[in-house]
Design a protein around this motif. Structure first.
Motif: not given
Length: 227
Positions: A187-190, A192-194, A209-211
């Motif tokens: 898991l990584r966040r970049e 505003g996206m996952v 998207t995070p949602g």
């Protein structure tokens, strides 16, 4: 404040350590507390560990150390609030006898280490060595695919998952995508996206998207069968 069962288990472990220097087995603890399964023992031990009353000694399945203990008042019956705690000396060093204590955790279908597939449908029970699991609630998933082979996760492995809905960047998680499909990835966040990263150069990262992504657990260990 400890529950009555937690208090009983802590007292039993401390008494056994003082008398023999060896932690009781899961089976002995189950019988002493009149529990129906070893899973109940595992939950009690995890609760005591999280509250700082005991700790597990690394690489020893039956090695428990009592860090502190309540006084002799019964739990939840003392007249003036929670029972105080006092430090206790560690159990004397001694040679622990080998043990094969196991607990049973739910086995929920298969999970992709490639394109996402369904998971969490149905449940049988999988016996797992207690030493492989830390505190918390766990379940298992059978790995399908080869996208995590560079992380040592192979097709057919049993992934042992600690149930949680939060994770840090860089951890291997079970990610539920769009509420329908689950996959095992970094898991990584970049921006505003996952980003769900494979551990195989033949596969591309997946962006959502995070949602669209819900963390359902973190990888805690693996079981592998050799044929």
């Amino acid at each position: 404040m400890l529950t009555r069962k937690q208090h009983e288990l802590l007292t039993f472990i401390q008494t056994r350590l003082e008398s023999s220097g060896i932690s009781p087995s899961f089976e002995e603890m189950k019988e002493a507390l009149d529990l129906k399964s070893k899973s109940g023992v595992h939950r009690l031990i995890s609760a005591l560990e999280e509250r700082g009353f005991i700790r597990r000694l690394a690489n020893r399945a039956r090695a428990l150390e009592v860090i502190r203990e309540p006084d002799t008042a019964s739990p939840r019956t003392a007249p003036r609030g929670p029972a105080p705690v006092k430090p206790v000396a560690p159990a004397p060093a001694t040679l622990r006898e080998p043990a094969n204590d196991v607990i049973e955790i739910p086995l929920h279908g298969r999970i992709a280490a490639g394109a996402p597939i369904e998971a969490m449908e149905g449940a049988t029970m999988l016996p797992v060595p207690a030493a492989l699991l830390g505190p918390g609630e766990h379940y298992a998933l059978e790995v399908s695919g080869d996208s995590m082979i560079d992380a040592g996760i192979l097709d057919g492995d049993m992934a042992l998952i600690r149930r949680t809905d939060v994770a840090r960047d860089g951890e291997i998680v079970v990610a539920l995508v769009r509420g329908e499909e689950a996959t095992l990835k970094y898991l990584r966040r970049e921006k505003g996206m996952v980003r769900l990263d494979p551990a195989n150069a033949a596969y591309d990262p997946q962006f959502y998207t995070p949602g669209e992504v819900q963390v359902q657990g973190k990888l805690a260990g693996l079981l592998r069968r050799y044929h």
